[in-house]
Design a protein around this motif. Sequence first.
Motif, PDB file in Angstrom:
ATOM      1  N   GLY A  58       0.776  -1.031   0.126  1.00  0.00           N
ATOM      2  CA  GLY A  58       0.016   0.043   0.010  1.00  0.00           C
ATOM      3  C   GLY A  58       0.739   1.036   0.102  1.00  0.00           C
ATOM      4  O   GLY A  58       0.469   2.216  -0.356  1.00  0.00           O
ATOM      5  N   SER A  59       1.988   1.080   0.403  1.00  0.00           N
ATOM      6  CA  SER A  59       3.059   2.479   0.643  1.00  0.00           C
ATOM      7  C   SER A  59       3.957   2.325  -0.575  1.00  0.00           C
ATOM      8  O   SER A  59       4.836   3.212  -0.899  1.00  0.00           O
ATOM      9  CB  SER A  59       3.731   2.313   1.744  1.00  0.00           C
ATOM     10  OG  SER A  59       4.522   1.289   1.970  1.00  0.00           O
ATOM     11  N   MET A  60       3.980   1.334  -1.851  1.00  0.00           N
ATOM     12  CA  MET A  60       4.568   1.168  -2.888  1.00  0.00           C
ATOM     13  C   MET A  60       4.304   2.301  -4.012  1.00  0.00           C
ATOM     14  O   MET A  60       2.993   2.079  -4.307  1.00  0.00           O
ATOM     15  CB  MET A  60       4.699  -0.304  -3.207  1.00  0.00           C
ATOM     16  CG  MET A  60       5.776  -0.774  -4.186  1.00  0.00           C
ATOM     17  SD  MET A  60       6.004  -2.259  -4.384  1.00  0.00           S
ATOM     18  CE  MET A  60       4.671  -2.659  -5.536  1.00  0.00           C
ATOM     19  N   PRO A  61       5.108   3.079  -4.507  1.00  0.00           N
ATOM     20  CA  PRO A  61       4.674   3.974  -5.599  1.00  0.00           C
ATOM     21  C   PRO A  61       4.593   2.988  -6.808  1.00  0.00           C
ATOM     22  O   PRO A  61       5.139   1.941  -7.075  1.00  0.00           O
ATOM     23  CB  PRO A  61       5.895   4.648  -5.624  1.00  0.00           C
ATOM     24  CG  PRO A  61       6.921   4.545  -4.597  1.00  0.00           C
ATOM     25  CD  PRO A  61       6.491   3.256  -3.920  1.00  0.00           C
ATOM     26  N   HIS A  62       3.769   3.521  -7.735  1.00  0.00           N
ATOM     27  CA  HIS A  62       3.412   3.029  -8.846  1.00  0.00           C
ATOM     28  C   HIS A  62       4.425   2.746  -9.753  1.00  0.00           C
ATOM     29  O   HIS A  62       5.503   3.665  -9.970  1.00  0.00           O
ATOM     30  CB  HIS A  62       2.367   3.790  -9.848  1.00  0.00           C
ATOM     31  CG  HIS A  62       2.094   3.259 -11.069  1.00  0.00           C
ATOM     32  ND1 HIS A  62       1.215   1.942 -11.119  1.00  0.00           N
ATOM     33  CD2 HIS A  62       2.397   3.644 -12.073  1.00  0.00           C
ATOM     34  CE1 HIS A  62       1.034   1.686 -12.498  1.00  0.00           C
ATOM     35  NE2 HIS A  62       1.855   2.745 -13.095  1.00  0.00           N
ATOM     36  N   GLY A  63       4.840   1.471 -10.110  1.00  0.00           N
ATOM     37  CA  GLY A  63       6.155   1.147 -10.940  1.00  0.00           C
ATOM     38  C   GLY A  63       7.109   0.605 -10.182  1.00  0.00           C
ATOM     39  O   GLY A  63       8.054   0.417 -10.727  1.00  0.00           O
ATOM     40  N   ALA A  64       7.149   0.685  -9.039  1.00  0.00           N
ATOM     41  CA  ALA A  64       8.087   0.184  -8.043  1.00  0.00           C
ATOM     42  C   ALA A  64       8.129  -1.387  -7.927  1.00  0.00           C
ATOM     43  O   ALA A  64       6.990  -1.798  -8.193  1.00  0.00           O
ATOM     44  CB  ALA A  64       8.287   0.915  -6.507  1.00  0.00           C
ATOM     45  N   SER A  65       9.041  -1.887  -7.567  1.00  0.00           N
ATOM     46  CA  SER A  65       8.979  -3.365  -7.236  1.00  0.00           C
ATOM     47  C   SER A  65       9.758  -3.860  -5.697  1.00  0.00           C
ATOM     48  O   SER A  65      10.385  -2.864  -5.102  1.00  0.00           O
ATOM     49  CB  SER A  65       9.858  -4.129  -8.340  1.00  0.00           C
ATOM     50  OG  SER A  65      11.130  -3.815  -8.086  1.00  0.00           O
ATOM     51  N   LEU A  66       9.130  -4.766  -5.363  1.00  0.00           N
ATOM     52  CA  LEU A  66       9.624  -5.366  -4.009  1.00  0.00           C
ATOM     53  C   LEU A  66      10.879  -6.009  -4.091  1.00  0.00           C
ATOM     54  O   LEU A  66      11.160  -6.378  -5.018  1.00  0.00           O
ATOM     55  CB  LEU A  66       8.575  -6.452  -3.621  1.00  0.00           C
ATOM     56  CG  LEU A  66       7.160  -5.882  -3.217  1.00  0.00           C
ATOM     57  CD1 LEU A  66       6.158  -7.249  -3.122  1.00  0.00           C
ATOM     58  CD2 LEU A  66       6.866  -5.175  -2.033  1.00  0.00           C
ATOM     59  N   PRO A  67      11.704  -5.783  -2.986  1.00  0.00           N
ATOM     60  CA  PRO A  67      12.839  -6.094  -2.867  1.00  0.00           C
ATOM     61  C   PRO A  67      12.778  -7.803  -2.801  1.00  0.00           C
ATOM     62  O   PRO A  67      11.706  -8.422  -2.695  1.00  0.00           O
ATOM     63  CB  PRO A  67      13.675  -5.716  -1.676  1.00  0.00           C
ATOM     64  CG  PRO A  67      12.285  -5.254  -0.831  1.00  0.00           C
ATOM     65  CD  PRO A  67      11.373  -5.141  -1.685  1.00  0.00           C
ATOM     66  N   ALA A  68      13.926  -8.471  -2.915  1.00  0.00           N
ATOM     67  CA  ALA A  68      14.058  -9.975  -3.048  1.00  0.00           C
ATOM     68  C   ALA A  68      14.426 -10.354  -1.758  1.00  0.00           C
ATOM     69  O   ALA A  68      15.132  -9.788  -0.847  1.00  0.00           O
ATOM     70  CB  ALA A  68      14.796 -10.532  -3.979  1.00  0.00           C
TER      71      ALA A  68
END
Length: 98
Positions: A58-68
């Motif tokens: 929910g706090s991730m900007p559009h186009g960002a990805s989650l870290p591994a």
Amino acid sequence: MQEYDWPTPEQIRRAWSATVSALPVGTRITGQVVECWPFGVFLRIDGVPHAVGLADIGSMPHGASLPALGDQISGAVVWHTDHNHQVRIRFSEWIDHS
């Protein structure tokens, strides 16, 4: 990455006041991603062994990805959720793109 040895719920509960004191909102943190889920990632926060950090999508900007899994990250504390004793984190890369 080795499997993460989670603190027990009792350890987390007993340490909650100390965790909140050590990690007030706005505190810059570093840590390691220890579990990935569709709703976000959990992390081990450096220097606070019984803290459970969560960065949710929910706090991730559009186009960002989650870290591994296993990634070292940095970020900031944005909230404390008392009911489940979690420290909410926003990753630096998400802050920079907000």
